[in-house]
Design an enzyme around this catalytic site. Sequence first.
Site, short mmCIF file in Angstrom:
data_model
loop_
_atom_site.label_atom_id
_atom_site.label_comp_id
_atom_site.label_asym_id
_atom_site.label_seq_id
_atom_site.Cartn_x
_atom_site.Cartn_y
_atom_site.Cartn_z
N SER A 1 0.84 -1.20 0.00
CA SER A 1 0.00 0.00 0.00
C SER A 1 0.87 1.25 0.00
O SER A 1 1.98 1.24 0.56
CB SER A 1 -0.88 0.02 1.25
OG SER A 1 -1.56 1.26 1.35
N TYR B 1 -1.82 -0.24 10.40
CA TYR B 1 -1.96 -0.83 9.06
C TYR B 1 -0.77 -0.42 8.18
O TYR B 1 -0.17 -1.25 7.49
CB TYR B 1 -3.27 -0.35 8.45
CG TYR B 1 -3.46 -0.60 6.96
CD1 TYR B 1 -3.89 -1.85 6.50
CD2 TYR B 1 -3.23 0.41 6.03
CE1 TYR B 1 -4.08 -2.06 5.15
CE2 TYR B 1 -3.42 0.20 4.67
CZ TYR B 1 -3.84 -1.04 4.23
OH TYR B 1 -4.02 -1.26 2.89
P1 NAP Z 1 -11.57 -5.68 0.13
O1 NAP Z 1 -12.40 -5.22 -1.00
O2 NAP Z 1 -11.97 -5.37 1.53
O3 NAP Z 1 -11.35 -7.25 -0.02
C1 NAP Z 1 -10.60 -7.93 0.94
C2 NAP Z 1 -10.43 -9.37 0.52
O4 NAP Z 1 -9.55 -10.01 1.46
C3 NAP Z 1 -11.72 -10.14 0.55
O5 NAP Z 1 -11.70 -11.07 -0.51
C4 NAP Z 1 -11.69 -10.84 1.90
O6 NAP Z 1 -12.43 -12.05 1.92
C5 NAP Z 1 -10.21 -11.15 2.03
N1 NAP Z 1 -9.73 -11.34 3.38
C6 NAP Z 1 -9.81 -10.48 4.43
N2 NAP Z 1 -9.24 -11.05 5.52
C7 NAP Z 1 -8.80 -12.27 5.15
C8 NAP Z 1 -8.15 -13.33 5.83
N3 NAP Z 1 -7.84 -13.24 7.12
N4 NAP Z 1 -7.85 -14.45 5.13
C9 NAP Z 1 -8.18 -14.56 3.81
N5 NAP Z 1 -8.79 -13.59 3.12
C10 NAP Z 1 -9.11 -12.46 3.78
O7 NAP Z 1 -10.09 -5.13 0.03
P2 NAP Z 1 -9.23 -4.50 -1.18
O8 NAP Z 1 -9.35 -3.03 -1.11
O9 NAP Z 1 -9.48 -5.21 -2.47
O10 NAP Z 1 -7.78 -4.84 -0.63
C11 NAP Z 1 -6.96 -5.86 -1.16
C12 NAP Z 1 -5.53 -5.54 -0.75
O11 NAP Z 1 -5.18 -4.26 -1.27
C13 NAP Z 1 -5.32 -5.45 0.77
O12 NAP Z 1 -4.10 -6.06 1.11
C14 NAP Z 1 -5.26 -3.96 1.03
O13 NAP Z 1 -4.48 -3.66 2.17
C15 NAP Z 1 -4.61 -3.48 -0.26
N6 NAP Z 1 -4.84 -2.05 -0.53
C16 NAP Z 1 -6.08 -1.57 -0.79
C17 NAP Z 1 -6.25 -0.20 -1.04
C18 NAP Z 1 -7.59 0.40 -1.33
O14 NAP Z 1 -7.69 1.66 -1.35
N7 NAP Z 1 -8.63 -0.36 -1.57
C19 NAP Z 1 -5.15 0.65 -1.02
C20 NAP Z 1 -3.89 0.12 -0.75
C21 NAP Z 1 -3.74 -1.22 -0.51
P3 NAP Z 1 -14.02 -12.08 2.26
O15 NAP Z 1 -14.73 -11.49 1.06
O16 NAP Z 1 -14.32 -13.52 2.45
O17 NAP Z 1 -14.20 -11.25 3.50
#
Ligand code: NAP
Length: 248
Positions: free
Chosen positions: A143, A157
């Site tokens: 991130s 985080y």
């Molecule tokens: P999201 O839409 O909240 O999706 C999270 C995903 O992770 C879901 O598929 C969830 O499964 C799964 N998950 C959560 N906890 C888990 C666990 N303990 N074991 C296995 N799976 C788990 O998140 P996202 O925004 O796509 O984020 C994906 C990655 O990108 C993360 O690492 C986040 O830190 C990073 N990121 C995101 C952003 C942003 O702005 N969105 C920015 C920087 C970095 P369920 O559906 O079953 O709950």
Amino acid sequence: MTGTVVITGASRGIGASTARMAAAGGYDVLVNYVGNREAAKDVARQVQSFGRKALIHQADVSDEMAVIEMFDEAESELGPVTAVVNNAGVLFELGRFESFEGDRLRRVVEVNVLGAMYCAREAVRRMSKASGGPGGVLVNVSSAASYLGSANEFVDYAATKGAMDTLTIGLGRELAPDGVRVNAVRPGLIRTDIHSSSGDPERVSRLEGNVPMGRGGEADEVASVIMWLLSDAASYVTGELINVTGGR
Ligand code: NAP
């Protein structure tokens, strides 16, 4: 090189976008999720619509044995693992660091750091040519928080993502002779469900005015960079941290 890709947290957001693009690019996909089985099934159907195999697998990435079993199942059902996207991640309510309780701190480290390490280790054990594997690619989803620090939001985080950056640099160098490339993407403000966990589902709209490009990003705009890193087009790239932030 295509083959089998294991994508953690593939039921929603960036992971789900990556699963669809990987299938379009010729991969069979293990779609990992922790709670949202229906969302994972939907993604699996989308993978299959590209004529590829999909396997949904419930596992909490912070559970070491569950991670090992997940990789075992990927190999037995889909064939040798050649790519892994370490994407599952969590964050919690916005606030100041001194207010964060122990349970929260433990959980964010367990999922974002230990979970990523368990998955990276299983990836290496199975892909590294030094262990008799076919070689492969690991992409960590870090991130922009790792270099911004997320003051007054979620410094805990941000620190876990700093750990992921270091993991990427170290493993990139350690595995370079063994046919495994390791890189990270560092997304900025991307429109996904994760912001609801911060207590402010409108966080992207609230902050996007500060992004040099003037807007938040879409999950597909991160997934396409992940796909580039997985591809042979990035064959001489390892140990790198690629920002996907609209210039932030
Ligand atoms: P999201 O839409 O909240 O999706 C999270 C995903 O992770 C879901 O598929 C969830 O499964 C799964 N998950 C959560 N906890 C888990 C666990 N303990 N074991 C296995 N799976 C788990 O998140 P996202 O925004 O796509 O984020 C994906 C990655 O990108 C993360 O690492 C986040 O830190 C990073 N990121 C995101 C952003 C942003 O702005 N969105 C920015 C920087 C970095 P369920 O559906 O079953 O709950």
